[in-house]
Design a protein around this motif. Structure first.
Motif, PDB file in Angstrom:
ATOM      1  N   PRO A 145      15.367  45.712  30.778  1.00 46.42           N
ATOM      2  CA  PRO A 145      14.595  46.867  31.231  1.00 46.42           C
ATOM      3  C   PRO A 145      13.125  46.586  30.927  1.00 46.42           C
ATOM      4  CG  PRO A 145      15.658  47.338  29.127  1.00 46.42           C
ATOM      5  CD  PRO A 145      16.150  45.997  29.572  1.00 46.42           C
ATOM      6  N   ALA A 164       9.676  48.641  31.243  1.00 46.91           N
ATOM      7  CA  ALA A 164       8.951  49.858  31.615  1.00 46.91           C
ATOM      8  C   ALA A 164       7.549  49.509  32.093  1.00 46.91           C
ATOM      9  CB  ALA A 164       8.876  50.796  30.421  1.00 46.91           C
ATOM     10  N   ASN A 192      17.045  52.423  30.437  1.00 45.18           N
ATOM     11  CA  ASN A 192      16.541  52.265  29.069  1.00 45.18           C
ATOM     12  C   ASN A 192      15.424  53.259  28.774  1.00 45.18           C
ATOM     13  OD1 ASN A 192      14.173  50.816  27.387  1.00 45.18           O
ATOM     14  ND2 ASN A 192      16.106  49.999  26.671  1.00 45.18           N
ATOM     15  N   GLY A 195       9.049  38.925  25.254  1.00 47.73           N
ATOM     16  CA  GLY A 195       7.900  39.598  25.840  1.00 47.73           C
ATOM     17  C   GLY A 195       8.018  41.099  25.650  1.00 47.73           C
ATOM     18  N   SER A 208      18.348  38.171  23.111  1.00 47.44           N
ATOM     19  CA  SER A 208      17.154  38.428  23.917  1.00 47.44           C
ATOM     20  C   SER A 208      15.914  37.826  23.274  1.00 47.44           C
ATOM     21  CB  SER A 208      16.998  39.947  24.056  1.00 47.44           C
ATOM     22  OG  SER A 208      16.018  40.235  25.015  1.00 47.44           O
ATOM     23  N   GLY A 227      13.016  34.741  24.921  1.00 49.50           N
ATOM     24  CA  GLY A 227      12.835  33.319  25.215  1.00 49.50           C
ATOM     25  C   GLY A 227      13.944  32.695  26.034  1.00 49.50           C
ATOM     26  N   GLN A 238      19.873  38.919  27.511  1.00 52.26           N
ATOM     27  CA  GLN A 238      18.992  39.861  28.220  1.00 52.26           C
ATOM     28  C   GLN A 238      17.686  39.125  28.498  1.00 52.26           C
ATOM     29  OE1 GLN A 238      18.985  44.128  27.876  1.00 52.26           O
ATOM     30  NE2 GLN A 238      17.059  44.059  26.772  1.00 52.26           N
ATOM     31  N   GLY A 281      13.943  38.974  30.342  1.00 56.67           N
ATOM     32  CA  GLY A 281      12.874  39.789  30.891  1.00 56.67           C
ATOM     33  C   GLY A 281      11.856  38.961  31.649  1.00 56.67           C
ATOM     34  N   THR A 282      11.129  38.105  30.926  1.00 60.35           N
ATOM     35  CA  THR A 282      10.062  37.300  31.517  1.00 60.35           C
ATOM     36  C   THR A 282      10.561  36.495  32.722  1.00 60.35           C
ATOM     37  OG1 THR A 282       9.027  37.162  29.351  1.00 60.35           O
ATOM     38  CG2 THR A 282       8.333  35.528  30.970  1.00 60.35           C
TER      39      THR A 282
END
Ligand SMILES: Cc1cc2nc3c(=O)[nH]c(=O)nc-3n(C[C@H](O)[C@H](O)[C@H](O)COP(=O)(O)O)c2cc1C
Length: 359
Positions: A20, A22, A71, A183, A218, A220, A239, A241-242
Motif C-alpha cells: 500500500p 498512500a 491500508n 521506502g 518487506s 528492498g 510486500q 513497494g518501490t
C-alpha cells in the motif's frame, strides 16, 4: 510452487503483496492489476477522505474479482495542542521561503491535519473488504475484532520483534516485517526509530522465530531473488513497494517516476523533513535544507499538513527537489514494466532460481 499458509488463507496464486502506498501511487488500476496477476494489490488509503476511500474500493471491485487489501495509518499523535502551537508558527514562517520560491501564498491556513481514522474504518467495515492492513501502531481490539468478524484478514506492521509480539497479542492474522531498506514511512511504534532500523535480512527470521502467525517480508525486495531469499528466511510472502512505483498503472507523478528510474542504492535517506515522521526517500534539496532548521520539526501529522502546499506546488511545477520521493534502497532495480509483468517476472525468476541453483 510458492504456495504458503498465507496464499491459502487469502486464496491468491502468488505470495506477492504490492505494498500500500498512500499519496497517489496505489491507484485502483494498480491494485486491481496486481490482484488480477495473482498477487494481492493494496490500496494505501491513509490520506483519503471517507468518500474518496469508498469510491476507490468500488473502482477496485469494478476492475477485479480477486482479493485486495486496504491500508490505514493508526493515529498516534494528538492534534495541535498549546505546546505545539508555537512550533507550528515557527515552522510555518520558516517554510514561507519555499512558498516564495514556488510562487504560492504565504502562511496558508490549515483546516485539517489528518483524516478521521474512525470514519475510514467505518467505510471499510461497510464495504467488507478482504484484507485490512495498518501501520504506525495498533488499532483498538474492537476494530480488529469487528474486521475479523466479517471475514476481513487483519495485518499489522512491525519493525522489531517486540512490535511483532504486541501485534500478535492484539490478534492480527499476519505481520509485515518492515526492514530499514524500505521506502516510505517507518511503521515503528514502540521504541525510537533509531533503535528500530533493522535490515530485512536480520529482521524477518527473528520475527518468524517469535510469532506463530505468517510473516510478510518487506524492504528492498525487488525481484525473484528477493522473493526466494524471503521465503528461505521463513516469510510466507513479500510486500514490494518501490518495485511498482514506476510502472504504468502507478499514480506516482511522472517526474517522481523518472527519479525512481534514475536513482541508485545510495540515493535514499531517512528524513523527518516532509511529514515529521521518519521516512525513506530519494535525497532532495528540501531534505538537505531542512537539516539547517533551527527548531524541532513538528511531529506527524502536523508537519505533513504544513508541507502539503509546498509538495503540491512542486509537483505542479515538475520540481522534484521539493516533492517527497519515497523509495527504498533497492531503487536501482526498479523498472517501468506493467504491474502484471513485474509480478510474472518475479515469480518466473524465483522459479528458475529454485530449479537451477538449489538442486
Ligand atoms: C511511496 C511509498 C508509500 C508508502 N506508503 C505506505 C502506506 O501508506 N502504508 C504502509 O503500510 N506502508 C507504506 N509504505 C511502505 C511499504 O508498505 C513497504 O514497507 C515498503 O515499500 C517496502 O520497501 P520497498 O519500497 O523497498 O519495497 C510506502 C512505501 C512507499 C515507497
Amino acid at each position: 510452487m510458492f504456495e504458503t499458509e498465507l496464499t491459502r488463507t487469502l486464496n491468491i496464486r502468488h505470495p506477492i503483496f504490492q505494498a500500500p502506498m498512500a499519496g497517489g501511487p496505489t491507484t485502483p488500476d494498480l491494485v486491481a492489476a496486481v490482484s488480477n496477476a495473482g498477487g494481492i494489490g493494496n490500496l494505501g488509503a491513509g490520506y483519503l477522505t471517507p468518500e474518496q476511500l469508498r469510491g476507490a474500493i468500488q473502482k477496485i471491485r469494478e476492475l477485479t474479482d480477486q482479493p485486495f487489501g486496504v491500508n490505514l495509518f493508526v493515529p498516534e499523535q494528538p492534534e495541535v495542542s498549546e505546546q505545539t502551537e508555537e512550533a507550528v508558527a515557527q515552522m510555518t514562517e520558516y517554510l514561507n521561503k519555499y512558498r516564495d520560491k514556488l510562487g504560492i501564498v504565504q502562511n496558508p491556513s490549515i483546516k485539517k491535519f489528518s483524516e478521521s481514522f474512525e470514519e475510514q474504518v467505518q467505510v471499510l467495515l461497510e464495504e467488507k473488504i478482504p484484507v485490512f492492513s495498518f501501520t504506525f501502531g495498533i488499532p483498538s481490539l474492537d476494530v480488529i475484532h469487528a474486521m475479523q468478524q466479517q471475514g476481513t484478514v487483519v495485518i499489522g506492521t512491525a519493525t522489531t520483534v517486540e512490535e511483532a509480539n504486541h501485534l500478535e497479542a492484539a490478534g492480527v492474522n499476519a505481520i509485515v516485517a518492515q526492514g530499514c531498506e524500505a521506502g516510505g514511512h517507518r511503521g515503528t511504534f514502540l521504541k525510537s526509530v533509531s533503535e528500530s532500523l533493522i535490515g530485512t535480512m536480520a529482521l524477518v527470521p527473528q520475527i518468524v522465530d517469535h510469532v506463530s502467525v505468517p510473516v510478510i517480508a518487506s524492504g528492498g525486495i525487488m525481484d525473484g531473488r528477493g522473493l526466494v531469499a524471503s521465503l528461505a528466511l521463513g516469510a510466507a510472502a513479500v510486500q514490494m513497494g518501490t518495485a511498482f512505483l514506476a510502472c504504468p498503472e502507478s499514480g506516482a507523478h511522472e517526474t517522481y517516476k523518472q527519479k525512481i528510474l534514475a536513482s541508485n542504492e545510495d540515493s535514499t535517506e531517512i528524513t523527518l523533513a516532509y511529514s515529521g515522521k521518519a521516512a525513506r526517500g530519494i535525497r532532495t534539496a528540501f531534505m538537505n535544507d531542512m537539516q539547517q532548521y533551527p527548531g524541532e520539526i513538528p511531529a506527524y501529522p502536523i508537519q505533513n499538513a504544513l508541507t502539503r502546499d509546498i509538495r503540491q506546488a512542486a509537483a505542479k511545477a515538475n520540481d522534484s527537489q521539493y516533492m517527497s520521493l519515497w523509495a527504498g534502497q533497492g531503487v536501482r532495480l526498479a523498472n517501468d514494466q506493467s504491474a502484471a509483468a513485474i509480478v510474472k517476472q518475479t515469480i518466473d525468476q524465483a522459479y528458475t532460481l529454485v530449479q537451477n541453483r538449489f538442486r
